[in-house]
Enzyme design. Structure first.
Site, PDB file in Angstrom:
ATOM      1  N   LYS A 104      66.997  -7.191  24.145  1.00 25.10           N
ATOM      2  CA  LYS A 104      65.925  -8.156  23.910  1.00 25.10           C
ATOM      3  C   LYS A 104      65.131  -8.522  25.167  1.00 25.10           C
ATOM      4  O   LYS A 104      65.682  -8.657  26.237  1.00 25.10           O
ATOM      5  CB  LYS A 104      66.510  -9.463  23.330  1.00 25.10           C
ATOM      6  N   HIS A 139      42.706 -13.523   8.148  1.00 26.11           N
ATOM      7  CA  HIS A 139      43.941 -13.662   7.351  1.00 26.11           C
ATOM      8  C   HIS A 139      45.071 -12.796   7.924  1.00 26.11           C
ATOM      9  O   HIS A 139      45.936 -12.341   7.187  1.00 26.11           O
ATOM     10  CB  HIS A 139      43.706 -13.301   5.877  1.00 26.11           C
ATOM     11  N   GLU A 146      56.070 -18.824  23.976  1.00 30.76           N
ATOM     12  CA  GLU A 146      56.757 -19.615  22.946  1.00 30.76           C
ATOM     13  C   GLU A 146      56.854 -21.079  23.367  1.00 30.76           C
ATOM     14  O   GLU A 146      56.670 -21.986  22.557  1.00 30.76           O
ATOM     15  CB  GLU A 146      58.168 -19.069  22.700  1.00 30.76           C
ATOM     16  N   SER A 206      68.247 -11.902  26.212  1.00 33.94           N
ATOM     17  CA  SER A 206      69.181 -12.598  25.339  1.00 33.94           C
ATOM     18  C   SER A 206      70.578 -12.437  25.916  1.00 33.94           C
ATOM     19  O   SER A 206      70.903 -11.392  26.478  1.00 33.94           O
ATOM     20  CB  SER A 206      69.111 -11.993  23.940  1.00 33.94           C
TER      21      SER A 206
END
Ligand code: ARG
Length: 474
Positions: free
Chosen positions: A291, A164, A298, A285
């Protein structure tokens, strides 16, 4: 309809028609822009078919050698980039056949004896897909080796195991990585099994009912390295279940990769910071200078949707098609091609990333394993060994956890006097089972996380991979 929409060129079947198709219909129905990719398989299939025709004396030896010469030249022209593909010749099959006839005359026109584009295209896809399946199985072997190599470096690296997404029990990083090797091992098994059903010969089924010539299908199958012939001619030309099965194997590989990718995204975030991903797999970024985004994982996650979508497209394509061949089946190619390309590129990049792009931050993994009372089960097991029924032990430990949580400390930092209030069976030796190493080492059976078992599991996996191929390079 405007005159400009009329076309005059004729395809290989135009004899019966009194007007040509419009330019728009031509563009709508033609597949050559994408199915030209099958040219090698098409030529290989034609060569085997012609060989069989000649051996069965259905065409003459002279015609056969002309066909052979022509096909060899065409193969060369295409490879060199000198072949002009024409949309008015609809697909890869008619383009090659027309060129063959231009090169060798009537012999070229005899190639299609006892054959239809229906069994021809089914043969081409199977030949092409067989080769790609082998390449992907080899790619999976490379990926599995990369997981083993990373695991080898982390048999003693402690991290929390999750259920979980909450800290559950301590495990080793190697054990976690081996879970993925196991998934990709099954994926390779599945592809190997699907290959058996891909590797069957449709040629000879002709349009749908077979042919009146004395063909020898077993001979053609042998020439092309097919294990057997497709038994029923209607089924042979119409079903694409082998492609659906392949796409489902591919979707599963991507699904497995998406699970790992999701973990990489989480682990490389500053919240977890379990790993550093090598810069070359990330981008920055354009607005936020601080970043470093995990783009590759992804995108793997995103491309999983794309490949799964292709599986759905192929299933929907087949759904409700009456026997036998229908033009719908021309739509099988683009999803299949993109599935292969996406999976192959993903395997290549992820193999490199797993092998060379992940640095574990041991302290952070270890610190996280200390959170969430990860050794609570070990305390319960300790009490069971001292004679307490498991349910009672569970209850006693739950109370201990509540107390530690209340105080904001770990279980192992509770003094013995406090621990004893939860069960008089607890003695000084309890602290051995409460350590992360103690907990991990105790799970010492097949499939457990103890370093000793993990080392054995790595060796066993290496043996299983054996010589299944050395990876994929895109
Ligand atoms: N381009 C077609 C396909 O991909 C080849 C078979 C066409 N057969 C036919 N009868 N129109 O399915």
């Amino acid at each position: 309809m405007s005159d400009s929409k009329q076309q005059t060129a004729s395809a290989g079947w135009s004899g019966r028609f009194s007007e040509p198709v419009t330019e728009e219909v031509l563009r709508y129905t033609a597949s050559v822009t994408f199915d030209k990719r099958l040219y090698s398989a098409d030529i290989e299939g034609s060569l085997a078919h012609a060989t069989m025709l000649a051996r069965q004396k259905i065409i003459s030896a002279t015609d056969f050698s002309e066909i052979k010469r022509g096909l060899a030249q065409i193969q060369e022209e295409i490879t060199r980039g000198d072949f002009s593909w024409a949309i008015d010749k609809e697909d890869v099959h008619l383009n090659i056949e027309k060129r063959l006839t231009d090169l060798v005359g009537d012999a070229g026109k005899r190639l299609h004896t006892g054959r239809s584009r229906n069994d021809q295209v089914a043969t081409d896809i199977r030949l092409w897909l067989r080769g790609e399946t082998d390449r992907l199985i080899s790619g999976l072997a490379g990926l599995r080796r990369a997981f083993l190599s990373l695991a080898q470096r982390h048999v003693d690296t402690v991290m929390p195991g999750f259920t979980h997404l909450q800290v559950a029990q301590p495990i080793t990083f190697a054990h976690h990585l081996l879970a993925y090797e196991a998934m990709f091992a099954r994926d390779a098994e599945r592809l190997t099994d699907a290959r058996k059903r891909i590797n069957r010969l449709p040629l000879g089924a002709a349009a749908l009912a077979g042919t009146s010539y004395p063909i020898d299908r077993a001979m053609t199958a042998e020439l092309l390295g097919f294990d057997e012939v497709c038994g029923n001619s209607l089924d042979a030309v119409s079903d694409r279940d082998f492609a659906i099965e392949f796409a489902s194997c591919a979707a599963l590989v991507m699904t497995h990769l998406s699970r790992f990718s999701e973990e990489l995204v989480l682990w490389s975030s500053s919240r977890f910071h379990f790993i550093e991903l090598a810069d070359r797999f990330c981008t920055g970024s354009s607005i936020m200078p601080q970043k470093k985004n995990p783009d590759v994982p992804e995108l793997v996650r995103g491309k999983t949707g794309r490949v799964t979508g292709h599986l759905m497209a192929l299933l929907m394509l087949m759904k409700s098609q009456p026997l036998a061949y229908n033009k719908d089946n021309q739509e099988d190619k683009e999803p299949l091609f993109d599935t292969v390309d996406t999976l192959s590129a993903t395997l290549s990049i992820m193999t490199d990333l797993v092998e060379n792009g992940i640095v574990a931050i041991h302290e952070n993994m270890r610190r996280a394993a200390h959170e969430g009372f990860a050794t609570a089960t070990d305390l319960a097991d300790y009490l069971v060994r001292k004679g307490l029924p498991f349910r009672d032990a569970h209850e006693a430990v739950a109370r201990a956890v509540k107390e530690a949580d209340h105080k904001g400390v770990t279980l192992e930092s509770l003094p013995i006097a406090t621990l004893k209030t939860f069960s008089p069976l607890i003695e000084n030796d309890v602290y051995e089972v409460l350590t992360l190493e103690g907990s991990i080492a105790a799970r010492n059976h097949i499939g457990g996380t103890a370093p000793e078992q993990v080392k054995k599991a790595i060796r066993a996996a290496e043996d299983r991979i054996g010589n299944q191929g050395s990876g994929i390079r895109n």
